[in-house]
Design an enzyme around this catalytic site. Structure first.
Site, PDB file in Angstrom:
ATOM      1  CB  CYS A 216      19.193  34.744  48.800  1.00 41.70           C
ATOM      2  SG  CYS A 216      17.648  34.141  48.191  1.00 41.70           S
TER       3      CYS A 216
ATOM      4  CB  THR B 160      36.440  36.889  57.580  1.00 43.62           C
ATOM      5  OG1 THR B 160      35.669  37.151  56.406  1.00 43.62           O
ATOM      6  CG2 THR B 160      35.524  36.671  58.762  1.00 43.62           C
TER       7      THR B 160
HETATM    8  C1  LIG Z   1      34.680  44.719  52.436  1.00 41.01           C
HETATM    9  C2  LIG Z   1      35.007  43.306  52.760  1.00 41.01           C
HETATM   10  N1  LIG Z   1      35.496  43.005  53.971  1.00 41.01           N
HETATM   11  C3  LIG Z   1      35.815  41.758  54.318  1.00 41.01           C
HETATM   12  C4  LIG Z   1      35.658  40.705  53.459  1.00 41.01           C
HETATM   13  C5  LIG Z   1      36.016  39.317  53.885  1.00 41.01           C
HETATM   14  O1  LIG Z   1      37.203  38.868  53.301  1.00 41.01           O
HETATM   15  P1  LIG Z   1      37.485  37.292  53.145  1.00 41.01           P
HETATM   16  O2  LIG Z   1      36.547  36.790  52.100  1.00 41.01           O
HETATM   17  O3  LIG Z   1      38.917  37.210  52.699  1.00 41.01           O
HETATM   18  O4  LIG Z   1      37.291  36.666  54.457  1.00 41.01           O
HETATM   19  C6  LIG Z   1      35.135  40.953  52.179  1.00 41.01           C
HETATM   20  C7  LIG Z   1      34.926  39.846  51.239  1.00 41.01           C
HETATM   21  O5  LIG Z   1      34.403  39.972  50.180  1.00 41.01           O
HETATM   22  C8  LIG Z   1      34.804  42.286  51.831  1.00 41.01           C
HETATM   23  O6  LIG Z   1      34.294  42.587  50.633  1.00 41.01           O
END
Ligand SMILES: Cc1ncc(COP(=O)(O)O)c(C=O)c1O
Length: 408
Positions: free
Chosen positions: A332, A77
């Site tokens: 949800c 993220t």
């Molecule tokens: C496609 C995708 N992008 C970004 C993220 C975010 O990553 P993080 O959980 O390390 O912040 C995820 C998390 O599952 C994801 O599946």
């Protein structure tokens, strides 16, 4: 081998940590506790050496030429935030338009929404029913103000893998930067930033058998040299792009996990693909009106996403969740159950978007687990359908769309 419950088949939410990564991390919690920016004593040198080694391991996994191109963050993220906001701020003079897709993860979509509120224009291109972005549609979305294309490498729900090299080529031809969210792909399928023309790439340790709380943004240094504005200011760590003391143990775990993924990939992906296909065949040959979501071939080898008509995904999960951990595409949120926007974007009806289940396998998944989860899923779906008046009507040949429901 006896089955151990609960069975974890939700490896696209997070992966179990590989014990070898844990092993590598442990000394950095205890005797090797130095600060990697302490340049004037052995504790610091030791920590810096460990961080640099991990940088090299991650660079190798994604085909980066120079370990300096890896900027550590707290996860996927944050890496995505840094890429999108960092480019939008740094290249403001050049343009204010970003092109992305409607099936990106929330980290991308929510950043784009914020940037829109700040005056950046964003085009969200649709995808085809198999989840692939059409290259001509993408090309058509580009304007002379476009500074960035951001397209995810592989989707977190349906696993569809985009033609990243073709998108990289298009971006290069137009002189536009290309970011890919490779959070789900890195460590699972071959990723090569050089061969694929990727300028920025986000990834995270906890989806490749490493620890939670650490990720990385690859920032190309040559051809072109990409510049991004930092989102976190402070001591100027990570060459000024992301200040803050680095979490050395997590980074060591990330590096080890990345190296292990690189070594295991050919064998591991073949094994998981065979297990996934076994699960898919078992379910689809025993349940009618069950639909595979996403591209049948161009998808992550450990991903299986199926919609079961006439039942809600959440109900299936409730029937299984004491013994198996799976995920439904529906989110949800407070009082309402939103259908999956990804499945919806593939053109599925709201009912089918409500009825999707994601099975995701991992390094430690076994054939016995696959067979058990497959059999139990079939049982639960059949039981729910036995109780469903809609299913009964459909089986009697009634066209459900022709029914006018009376509101109380
Ligand atoms: C496609 C995708 N992008 C970004 C993220 C975010 O990553 P993080 O959980 O390390 O912040 C995820 C998390 O599952 C994801 O599946």
């Amino acid at each position: 081998m006896a089955l151990k419950f609960p069975i974890f088949m939700d490896a696209q939410s997070t992966t179990p940590v590989d014990p070898r990564a844990v092993e590598a991390m442990l000394p950095y919690f205890t005797e090797k506790f130095g600060h990697p920016a302490s340049r004037n004593h052995p504790f610091g040198w030791e920590a810096e050496g460990a961080v640099d080694a991990a940088r090299g391991q991650i660079a190798k996994l994604i085909g980066a030429r120079d370990p300096k191109e890896i900027v550590f963050t707290s996860g996927g993220t944050e890496a995505i935030n840094l890429a999108l906001k960092g480019v939008a701020e740094m290249y403001r003079e050049k343009g204010n338009h970003i092109v992305t897709t409607i099936i990106e993860q929330r980290a991308t979509l929510d950043v784009c929404k914020r940037l829109e509120r700040q005056g950046v224009e964003v085009t969200y291109v649709p995808v085809q029913p198999d989840g692939l972005v059409d290259l001509e549609t993408l090309r058509g979305a580009i304007t002379d103000k476009t500074i960035l294309i951001s397209v995810m490498f592989a989707n977190n729900e349906v696993g569809t893998i985009q033609d990243i090299a073709a998108i990289g080529k298009l971006a290069k031809a137009k002189g536009i930067l290309f970011h890919t969210d490779a959070t789900q792909a890195a460590g699972k399928v071959p990723v090569d930033v050089e061969a694929m023309g990727i300028d920025l790439l986000s990834c995270t340790a906890h989806l490749l058998y490493g620890p939670k709380g650490v990720g990385a943004l690859y920032v190309r240094r040559k051809g072109p040299r990409v510049r991004i504005a930092p989102m976190i200011d402070g001591g100027g760590h990570e060459r000024g792009m992301r200040s803050g003391t680095l979490p050395v143990p997590l980074i060591v775990g990330f590096g080890t996990a990345a190296e292990l993924c690189g070594q295991a990939m050919p064998e591991e992906s073949a094994r998981l693909r065979a297990l996934r296909d076994r699960l898919q065949d078992l379910i689809l040959s025993n349940v009618d009106e069950a639909y595979l979501n996403g591209h049948p071939e161009r998808r992550l080898p450990h991903n299986l996403n199926i919609s079961f008509a006439y039942v809600e995904g959440e109900s299936v999960l409730m029937g299984l969740n004491k013994e198996s951990a799976l995920s439904s595409g529906s989110a949800c949120t407070s009082a309402t159950l939103e259908p999956s926007y990804v499945i919806g974007a593939l053109g599925a009806s709201a009912e089918l978007a409500h009825s999707s289940i994601r099975f995701s396998l991992h390094r430690f998944s076994t054939e016995e687990e696959v067979d058990h989860v497959g059999r139990r899923t079939i049982e639960v779906v059949k039981r729910l359908r036995d109780m469903s008046p809609l299913y009964e009507l459909a089986k009697e040949g009634v066209d459900l769309k022709s029914i006018h429901w009376k509101a109380e």
